[in-house]
Design a protein around this motif. Structure first.
Motif: not given
Length: 123
Positions: A65-66, A88-89, A95-98, A105-106
């Motif tokens: 996601v951008e 990458w989400m 929470g790893v790559n938030a 917050d997304a």
């Protein structure tokens, strides 16, 4: 060449959720791969959404996601934007790559609707 059980499934869209930390408003929306979606001052563009292959140890949905901040100004559509997130989400580990933003917050909820695959013979 990976076998069918080793391939990840690509999807046509992602289900994202956004929290406005000021108003406590939460919205869940579908974002088709490659099509920008605006929420308030943010523009989300999903570049890829896939689920892990059956042979992988953990089932998950992953999306690249951008996110760009692009405030709306009355009478001006050409406002410059700035990138606030790219990566990458993971639906199972949000929470790893938030996305770190002071107001929003997304995170990824899931991937949806597999994209039709095009075989090499039909090209």
């Amino acid at each position: 060449r990976p076998t069918l059980s080793q391939r990840r499934t690509r999807h046509a869209s992602a289900i994202l959720q956004v929290l406005d930390k000021i108003t406590a408003e939460t919205i869940r929306f579908e974002a088709r791969v490659g099509r920008p979606v605006r929420y308030k001052g943010l523009v989300f563009t999903v570049r890829s959404c896939e689920t892990t292959a059956p042979a992988e140890a953990r089932r998950d949905s992953l999306a690249y996601v951008e996110v760009r901040a692009q405030p709306r100004v009355a009478g001006r559509e050409d406002q410059p934007s700035r990138q606030v997130f790219r990566g990458w989400m993971s639906a199972q580990s949000p929470g790893v790559n938030a996305m770190e933003h002071p107001i929003y917050d997304a995170w990824l909820i899931s991937c949806k609707a597999p994209s039709p695959s095009v075989s090499r013979e039909s090209r």
